[in-house]
Structure formats: structure tokens, C-alpha cells
Scaffold this active site. Structure first.
Site, PDB file in Angstrom:
ATOM      1  N   ASP A 184     -10.089  -2.517  15.903  1.00 35.37           N
ATOM      2  CA  ASP A 184      -9.579  -2.514  17.270  1.00 35.37           C
ATOM      3  C   ASP A 184      -8.056  -2.570  17.220  1.00 35.37           C
ATOM      4  O   ASP A 184      -7.459  -3.132  16.296  1.00 35.37           O
ATOM      5  CB  ASP A 184     -10.129  -3.724  18.026  1.00 35.37           C
ATOM      6  CG  ASP A 184      -9.920  -3.610  19.534  1.00 35.37           C
ATOM      7  OD1 ASP A 184      -9.573  -2.517  20.003  1.00 35.37           O
ATOM      8  OD2 ASP A 184     -10.115  -4.618  20.232  1.00 35.37           O
ATOM      9  N   LYS A 225       2.028  -0.878  13.534  1.00 29.00           N
ATOM     10  CA  LYS A 225       1.974   0.523  13.130  1.00 29.00           C
ATOM     11  C   LYS A 225       2.740   1.374  14.143  1.00 29.00           C
ATOM     12  O   LYS A 225       2.446   1.326  15.332  1.00 29.00           O
ATOM     13  CB  LYS A 225       0.519   0.988  13.034  1.00 29.00           C
ATOM     14  CG  LYS A 225      -0.307   0.171  12.061  1.00 29.00           C
ATOM     15  CD  LYS A 225      -1.794   0.493  12.147  1.00 29.00           C
ATOM     16  CE  LYS A 225      -2.119   1.859  11.637  1.00 29.00           C
ATOM     17  NZ  LYS A 225      -3.586   2.076  11.536  1.00 29.00           N
ATOM     18  N   LYS A 283       2.677   4.373   1.307  1.00 27.65           N
ATOM     19  CA  LYS A 283       3.316   4.682   2.584  1.00 27.65           C
ATOM     20  C   LYS A 283       2.573   5.823   3.265  1.00 27.65           C
ATOM     21  O   LYS A 283       2.240   6.830   2.641  1.00 27.65           O
ATOM     22  CB  LYS A 283       4.779   5.063   2.376  1.00 27.65           C
ATOM     23  CG  LYS A 283       5.684   3.893   2.009  1.00 27.65           C
ATOM     24  CD  LYS A 283       7.141   4.323   1.929  1.00 27.65           C
ATOM     25  CE  LYS A 283       8.034   3.145   1.570  1.00 27.65           C
ATOM     26  NZ  LYS A 283       9.476   3.556   1.487  1.00 27.65           N
ATOM     27  N   GLY A 284       2.320   5.675   4.555  1.00 34.31           N
ATOM     28  CA  GLY A 284       1.606   6.691   5.301  1.00 34.31           C
ATOM     29  C   GLY A 284       2.461   7.907   5.616  1.00 34.31           C
ATOM     30  O   GLY A 284       3.692   7.801   5.720  1.00 34.31           O
ATOM     31  N   MET A 285       1.818   9.057   5.780  1.00 37.56           N
ATOM     32  CA  MET A 285       2.528  10.278   6.160  1.00 37.56           C
ATOM     33  C   MET A 285       2.778  10.346   7.663  1.00 37.56           C
ATOM     34  O   MET A 285       3.638  11.083   8.123  1.00 37.56           O
ATOM     35  CB  MET A 285       1.734  11.510   5.705  1.00 37.56           C
ATOM     36  CG  MET A 285       1.704  11.687   4.200  1.00 37.56           C
ATOM     37  SD  MET A 285       0.839  13.199   3.684  1.00 37.56           S
ATOM     38  CE  MET A 285      -0.862  12.667   3.861  1.00 37.56           C
ATOM     39  N   GLY A 296       0.811  -1.213   0.000  1.00 32.68           N
ATOM     40  CA  GLY A 296       0.000   0.000   0.000  1.00 32.68           C
ATOM     41  C   GLY A 296       0.839   1.255   0.000  1.00 32.68           C
ATOM     42  O   GLY A 296       2.075   1.217   0.090  1.00 32.68           O
TER      43      GLY A 296
END
Length: 575
Positions: A371, A336, A319-321, A317
Site C-alpha cells: 500500500d 519514492k 538504484k531504480g531507473m 539496493g
């Protein structure tokens, strides 16, 4: 080392645990009362109080202990002996496994720098090490020679909820027909046929769930009956036999049930037999003992590590900021970690992100938010970390890492169920699956809204698709309470200067939201884009969002159905 101090410490720990359990049960016992009087706001507030209990009580116990332990706080030998004393004190408790987890929680907060240590903590014990007690108080039994009509009638008598039934005779007919349609068309009752129903009712939102199983043809057939309390009285809403729907009731995206249990391990064993595809830690989570669920998860994780050989790698996916996300391909979770520095335009702090996760943890997830278990000092074998992942971790979350000769230690990490990112799913699935996915995507946003959650960043990369093709939100750094947002129509330009302005010519407050703009970023796939816009027209209408806000503010509450509306006995009945 004083024997008296060791004994006093063990007693202190036990007293703290028993206070937690007492308060937990008292709050749980209030739920049937709120259900009876239909006070949904109080029910939700009560649920949040229970969620806060554990951490508050652990902190109280830790602070009290620190006052008496002094130089023994970080003494290995002291805690090893204290654990032995504590083990004797809890050996005959019916909730021994929860007491063990409580000990672990306190020592982790008290002993600075402590890693997972079998000498000082309960690491591998497991729920199935608990003693077995008679099941008399666990479930009702209904013999087959009573006949189906009498059994169903007796079940409704045993669960009257203190409120008149809206139409008990009709409920009985509905339930009898359900059993005949699903079971009696395939099986004939024999001498060993019986029905068992847990005496404890599982409450969540506006629902009360009765869980049981019927023995036919040499095997158990589980079932769940959801009851609702509407303006006209209590009624059976449906009868569920589908294992996928039953599993969904205990999903990681659902809030925990409010349910009373004196012997947690035996309730878990019963549930495990009824819903076998749920792991033990998921079941403990579901009945409200999420801290012990975290313990059972860790045990399951250690067991999996010892039996697998694959490496931890970056998750698929975009990449998150804000987060760096990785996974172990053979294990169905993601890890995470909050980045040291956020990519523009993100401007929040690490603590603000943690507060958003706490907010979700205390909120009703309505089957649409994942969750999360939060861990500190989480250990991974260094030789199982893919080099590319290690490089990424060093460059994005280095302040949260340290290593030994053979381990990578994560100072802080969130762990949640792995899903296929919706943007990736839409890139490869068929048109029919894509239509279902975008329907689910819109439903997810609207159902969160009805629970007073505005997701903020609604791009498809922030949603996941489960194996049952349900769409779940999992990126929490921009969520807000819906009632804090101001939904507006986008002003229409009236002059050439306004039409060709390079920046908005009207004032925009930080909490202003223009639903018309959602279309610009929501769905990019051309063959389902217009289908999505037509199916979910309400998403783009500010007035619809305002109506949801008004309903929330009125306090009437929402009910997140965890089964399809089409299987309800009375699909139009209001609650």
C-alpha cells in the site's frame, strides 16, 4: 470578512463530508448482500467504487466552494475563522476525526501553496481526542458462566449471514476444539472471564471475518474467525489466535476491509487492543478510512521526527531507473519520487507512472503489493538530509524539489513500508531461508496473476522481504492487467538463419510474453536456482498463464487466503 460567508463555508464543508460518509456507508452496506449471493465480481466493483469516493467528493466540495469564496480562497484569516466554525459544527460528531481530515483535504486543494499549518488545519488532534460513547453497539458480550459450548453456538447464531450454514454442528465442534487446544490447556475460567465479539463483520474478497477476544487469566486473548460462503453454504474456515497471523490480516499489502462502523475511533481502540503491534494509521487504513490513515501517519511521522536525530539517506539496493528512493533509518518507511528523466530502456512518462500507482490503489492487492500513501508538498527538515542524498535528489528529481532556509519540500512523493530488497536478502541469507524466499517470490507472482495483475519487471530487486519473511512486490511502473497480455510459446528455429539470427526472427507484439524466458533473469543464486525452477514449474508454462486468464474472464473470482492453508478446518473445501 463576512460572518455569513464563513458560516456558509463551514456548512458547505460539513455537507460535503456527510455526503461522503453517507455514500461510504451505503456501499459498505451492499457488501453483505454480495457475500450472501456469492456475487464476487459485484463485490470487487463495489469496493473500487468506495475507494474512489473520497477524492471525488473532495473535488466536488472544492469546486462548489471556489464558486462562492472568490477572493477569500487564499485568505489566511478567512480560513482560520472558518476552521473555528467548522470545529464547533463537528464537535459532537461520532466520526469527528474523519471530519477533521476532510477539512484538511479540501483546504489543501483550495488554498494554493498552502503548507501544513496548525492555525488553518487539524494537525495534531489525533483519534484519541474523540469522545467515548457506550459500547453497547460495538460488540456482543458472552459471560463465562454460559459455558464454552453455548458461547460458540450463540456466536454462530449471531452471525448467520442470511445463508444456511454448510454444517453448523461441525463448525461448533471445530471452534470448541480450537479454544480448548489453545486457551483451556493453559487457563481456567474465572468470575471475570468473558468473551467480546465485534458486531461488525469485516469483509474482504470471499471472506467474512469475525473479530473478538476472550478474557482468561487476567488478560485478553484475541481471536479471528474467517467465514467463507461456498456452494454448499457458509462455514467457519478456521480460528486464528496467532498474533502474527492476525497482524497479517491487517497487513499493508492487503486490501481494505469493507466493514460498517458508526464510531470509528472506538472500533480502532478495540482493534488496537486485539492487534497491538499495528499502528493507528494502519488500522484506519485497514477499515477503509485510508485518507484519515494518511493523516494519522503524518502525525506519527512528525512525532518520530521530534524524537529522533538520524538523517534521511538513500535506500539500500539497486538504484531504480524510474524512482529515486530514500529512507530515515529509524523509521520503517521509504520515500519514492518519480525521476525527471528515466534511464533506458524505460520510455514511459511521469504521468503514466502515476497512473500505474493509481491502478494498484484501486485494485485488490491480495497480500502481495505494498500500500502507498501519496503526498504533495511534503516537508522535511533540511538539516536532516544527508549530503549524498541531497546531491542525488538534485540530480534526479530536481523539478519536484524546492527549499526554504530550513526545509526541503517535496512537491510529490509516495511513501510505503520499508522492506529488505529480495536481491539483497538472497545475497546474505542461509540456504533454507533462500528456499523459503524463492518459494514466496514465485507465490507472489502467481497470486498477483490470479488477481489479474502481471508485474512486468519481475527481477528480484523489485520485490521486498518483510519481517515475517513474506515477499511483496513494490515496483509498479510496468504492471499490466493479466488479461491484456498474450502468453506464447517461443517459436523453435527451423533454419540456420533463424538459429543464428542476431535479433528475433519472429514477430513480437508489445503485449506478447514468453514465460520460458523468465528463467534467464529470475534467480541467480546457484544453490537455490534449480530448486526454484522445480518448485514453480507453472511459472514457465504459457498454458498455465492462459488458464489463470480464463478463470479471471469467467468472473468466478479469486480468494487470497491471508492465513496458511494447513490451519483450515477443511483444507479441501472449495469456495
Amino acid at each position: 470578512m463576512s460572518e455569513q460567508l464563513i458560516g456558509k463555508t463551514a456548512q458547505f464543508l460539513l455537507a460535503g463530508f456527510e455526503t461522503y460518509i453517507r455514500d461510504f456507508n451505503e456501499l459498505t452496506d451492499l457488501t453483505p448482500i454480495f457475500f450472501k449471493i456469492r456475487d464476487w465480481k459485484a463485490l470487487q466493483q463495489n469496493h473500487r467504487k468506495r475507494l474512489r469516493l473520497y477524492k471525488d467528493q473532495v473535488n466536488t466540495t472544492r469546486q462548489n466552494l471556489n464558486e462562492i469564496l472568490l477572493e477569500n480562497t487564499n485568505s489566511f484569516d478567512f480560513w482560520k475563522t472558518a476552521k473555528a466554525h467548522y470545529s464547533l459544527l463537528i464537535s459532537n460528531k461520532k466520526d469527528k476525526e474523519l471530519a477533521e481530515t476532510y477539512f484538511n483535504s479540501v483546504i489543501r486543494k483550495s488554498y494554493s501553496g498552502l503548507v501544513i499549518n496548525e492555525d488553518l488545519m487539524f494537525v495534531h488532534e489525533g483519534y484519541n481526542s474523540c469522545a467515548i460513547y457506550p459500547n453497547d453497539n460495538l460488540y456482543h458480550s458472552y459471560p463465562s458462566d454460559w459455558g464454552l459450548d453455548r458461547i460458540i453456538q450463540k456466536i454462530l447464531e449471531d452471525f448467520d449471514f442470511g445463508v444456511p450454514y454448510m454444517n453448523k454442528e461441525e463448525d461448533i465442534k471445530f471452534l470448541i476444539k480450537s479454544v480448548k487446544d489453545v486457551i483451556l490447556t493453559r487457563y481456567i475460567p474465572t468470575s471475570d472471564s468473558t468473551t467480546q465479539v465485534l458486531k461488525s463483520v469485516f469483509y474482504r474478497n470471499k471472506g467474512a471475518y469475525v473479530i473478538g477476544r476472550i478474557r482468561f487469566g487476567g488478560k485478553w486473548m484475541p481471536f479471528i474467525i474467517p467465514f467463507l460462503n461456498g456452494p454448499k453454504g457458509v462455514f467457519a474456515d478456521t480460528m486464528i489466535f496467532d498474533p502474527n497471523l492476525m497482524s497479517g490480516l491487517f497487513s499493508f499489502s492487503r486490501s481494505y476491509f469493507m466493514v460498517k462502523t458508526d464510531i470509528p475511533s472506538q472500533m480502532i481502540s478495540f482493534l488496537n487492543a486485539v492487534i497491538p503491534n499495528k499502528k493507528i494509521h494502519e488500522l484506519y487504513n485497514a477499515i477503509g478510512f485510508n485518507k484519515h490513515g494518511k493523516t494519522e501517519f503524518y502525525r506519527d511521522f512528525l512525532n518520530h521526527l521530534s524524537q529522533s536525530q538520524d538523517n534521511f539517506v538513500l535506500s539500500e539496493g539497486v538504484k531504480g531507473m524510474v524512482m529515486t528512493v530514500f529512507t530515515l533509518p529509524s523509521y520503517n518507511v521509504v520515500f519514492k519520487m518519480i525521476k525527471d528523466y528515466f534511464d533506458p530502456p524505460k520510455t514511459m512518462t511521469r504521468q503514466e507512472v502515476r497512473e500505474k500507482y493509481k491502478m494498484v490503489g484501486l485494485h485488490d492487492r491480495v497480500g502481495r503489493m505494498a500500500d502507498t500513501h501519496e503526498f504533495e508538498e511534503f516537508h522535511l527538515p533540511l538539516n536532516r538530509i544527508d549530503p549524498l542524498l541531497l546531491e542525488e535528489l538534485r540530480s534526479t528529481v530536481n523539478s519536484l524539489l524546492y527549499t526554504t532556509s530550513d526545509e526541503l519540500i517535496l512537491r510529490h512523493v509516495y511513501i510505503e513500508r520499508r522492506m529488505t530488497p529480495l536481491n539483497i536478502y538472497l545475497d546474505t541469507c542461509s540456504t533454507e531461508d533462500a528456499k523459503q524466499a524463492v518459494e514466496e517470490y514465485g507465490n507472489s507472482i502467481l497470486e498477483m496473476a490470479k488477481a489479474n495483475i502481471f508485474p512486468g519487471d519481475m527481477m528480484t530487486k523489485n520485490f521486498g522481504v518483510t519481517r515475517q519473511k513474506r515477499v511483496i512486490f513494490y515496483d509498479y511502473d510496468e504492471i499490466e492487467f493479466l488479461t491484456d497480455m498474450n502468453f506464447r510459446e517461443k517459436p523453435k528455429p527451423e533454419t540456420f538463419e533463424q538459429i543464428y539470427a542476431s535479433t528475433p526472427w519472429y514477430n513480437i507484439a508489445p503485449n506478447d510474453v514468453f514465460p520460458q524466458d523468465f528463467k534467464r533473469f529470475m534467480i541467480g543464486r546457484k544453490d537455490v536456482k534449480n530448486y526454484f525452477f522445480d518448485y514453480h514449474t507453472d511459472l514457465f508454462n504459457p498454458e498455465n498463464w492462459k488458464k489463470i486468464q480464463e478463470k479471471i474472464i469467467s468472473g468466478s473470482g479469486i480468494h487470497a487466503f491471508s492465513y496458511p492453508q494447513k490451519i483450515r478446518f477443511r483444507p479441501d473445501e472449495e469456495i
